[in-house]
Write a protein that holds these residues in place. Structure first.
Motif, mmCIF file in Angstrom:
data_model
loop_
_atom_site.group_PDB
_atom_site.id
_atom_site.type_symbol
_atom_site.label_atom_id
_atom_site.label_comp_id
_atom_site.label_asym_id
_atom_site.label_seq_id
_atom_site.Cartn_x
_atom_site.Cartn_y
_atom_site.Cartn_z
ATOM 1 N N GLU A 1 53.471 -16.969 35.394
ATOM 2 C CA GLU A 1 54.118 -18.252 35.158
ATOM 3 C C GLU A 1 54.256 -19.057 36.450
ATOM 4 O O GLU A 1 54.117 -20.267 36.466
ATOM 5 N N LEU A 2 54.501 -18.351 37.554
ATOM 6 C CA LEU A 2 54.732 -19.044 38.830
ATOM 7 C C LEU A 2 53.598 -18.903 39.837
ATOM 8 O O LEU A 2 53.669 -19.466 40.916
ATOM 9 N N GLY A 3 52.574 -18.111 39.534
ATOM 10 C CA GLY A 3 51.526 -17.915 40.524
ATOM 11 C C GLY A 3 50.421 -17.002 40.038
ATOM 12 O O GLY A 3 49.886 -17.180 38.959
ATOM 13 N N LEU A 4 50.099 -15.974 40.846
ATOM 14 C CA LEU A 4 49.017 -15.062 40.505
ATOM 15 C C LEU A 4 49.270 -13.680 41.077
ATOM 16 O O LEU A 4 50.207 -13.464 41.829
ATOM 17 N N VAL A 5 48.378 -12.746 40.723
ATOM 18 C CA VAL A 5 48.472 -11.361 41.180
ATOM 19 C C VAL A 5 47.201 -11.042 41.957
ATOM 20 O O VAL A 5 46.101 -11.373 41.525
ATOM 21 N N LEU A 6 47.353 -10.416 43.123
ATOM 22 C CA LEU A 6 46.232 -9.958 43.936
ATOM 23 C C LEU A 6 46.359 -8.452 44.054
ATOM 24 O O LEU A 6 47.315 -7.957 44.638
ATOM 25 N N LYS A 7 45.416 -7.704 43.450
ATOM 26 C CA LYS A 7 45.494 -6.245 43.418
ATOM 27 C C LYS A 7 44.573 -5.639 44.467
ATOM 28 O O LYS A 7 43.411 -6.024 44.567
ATOM 29 N N SER A 8 45.100 -4.687 45.211
ATOM 30 C CA SER A 8 44.346 -3.941 46.211
ATOM 31 C C SER A 8 43.482 -4.838 47.094
ATOM 32 O O SER A 8 42.271 -4.690 47.159
ATOM 33 N N PRO A 9 44.108 -5.793 47.784
ATOM 34 C CA PRO A 9 43.310 -6.709 48.604
ATOM 35 C C PRO A 9 42.725 -6.024 49.829
ATOM 36 O O PRO A 9 43.249 -5.026 50.313
ATOM 37 N N LYS A 10 41.635 -6.582 50.291
ATOM 38 C CA LYS A 10 41.092 -6.167 51.580
ATOM 39 C C LYS A 10 42.074 -6.707 52.613
ATOM 40 O O LYS A 10 42.535 -7.851 52.504
ATOM 41 N N MET A 11 42.444 -5.899 53.586
ATOM 42 C CA MET A 11 43.482 -6.319 54.520
ATOM 43 C C MET A 11 43.062 -6.033 55.953
ATOM 44 O O MET A 11 42.552 -4.958 56.248
ATOM 45 N N LYS A 12 43.269 -7.010 56.802
ATOM 46 C CA LYS A 12 43.051 -6.845 58.244
ATOM 47 C C LYS A 12 44.345 -7.226 58.933
ATOM 48 O O LYS A 12 44.967 -8.219 58.589
ATOM 49 N N VAL A 13 44.750 -6.410 59.915
ATOM 50 C CA VAL A 13 45.977 -6.685 60.658
ATOM 51 C C VAL A 13 45.612 -6.794 62.129
ATOM 52 O O VAL A 13 44.879 -5.977 62.662
ATOM 53 N N PHE A 14 46.135 -7.836 62.765
ATOM 54 C CA PHE A 14 45.810 -8.116 64.163
ATOM 55 C C PHE A 14 47.072 -8.229 64.989
ATOM 56 O O PHE A 14 48.097 -8.715 64.507
ATOM 57 N N GLU A 15 46.970 -7.824 66.257
ATOM 58 C CA GLU A 15 48.046 -8.097 67.202
ATOM 59 C C GLU A 15 47.853 -9.538 67.664
ATOM 60 O O GLU A 15 46.746 -9.943 68.014
ATOM 61 N N ARG A 16 48.937 -10.301 67.627
ATOM 62 C CA ARG A 16 48.880 -11.666 68.148
ATOM 63 C C ARG A 16 49.348 -11.649 69.578
ATOM 64 O O ARG A 16 50.429 -11.178 69.879
ATOM 65 N N LYS A 17 48.522 -12.160 70.450
ATOM 66 C CA LYS A 17 48.893 -12.225 71.855
ATOM 67 C C LYS A 17 49.394 -13.626 72.159
ATOM 68 O O LYS A 17 48.807 -14.604 71.699
#
Length: 110
Positions: free
Chosen positions: A81-97
């Protein structure tokens, strides 16, 4: 009509409070410009995310449903009703300098 591919990328720099769902997967909601997006990730990926966030004061995670060659990526789930569902997304995590402060060039006119 031409069939095309819908790609969604969500970038976060704050960790939402998750709830544990089936098979220890972690689920959390994000407000993306007024559209509530429910993200469901594998326990291994959520641990990777929490490890990075605890080790680095500044970080950025990008989650998407895009599908590069020979790599399984997330699925765009049902609309809500308010948006969507994202299942098992590909994910990348980065350190921000932190960005270095710019200094005036040597010999610049005053």
């Amino acid at each position: 009509m031409i069939a095309e591919k819908l790609e969604i990328t969500i970038k976060i720099n704050e960790l939402a409070q998750p709830k544990t769902v089936k098979n220890a997967w972690q689920q959390f909601d994000l407000d993306c410009d007024g559209r509530i997006t429910t993200i469901t990730v594998k326990p291994k990926n959520y641990k990777k995310l929490t490890d990075i966030t605890s080790n680095y004061p500044q970080w950025l995670a990008a989650m998407s449903n895009d599908k590069p060659r020979s790599v399984y990526a997330g699925k765009l789930g049902q609309s809500t009703e308010l948006g969507l569902v994202l299942k098992s997304p590909k994910m990348k995590v980065f350190e921000r300098k932190p960005k270095a402060e710019k200094t005036p060039a040597a010999g610049a006119a005053s």
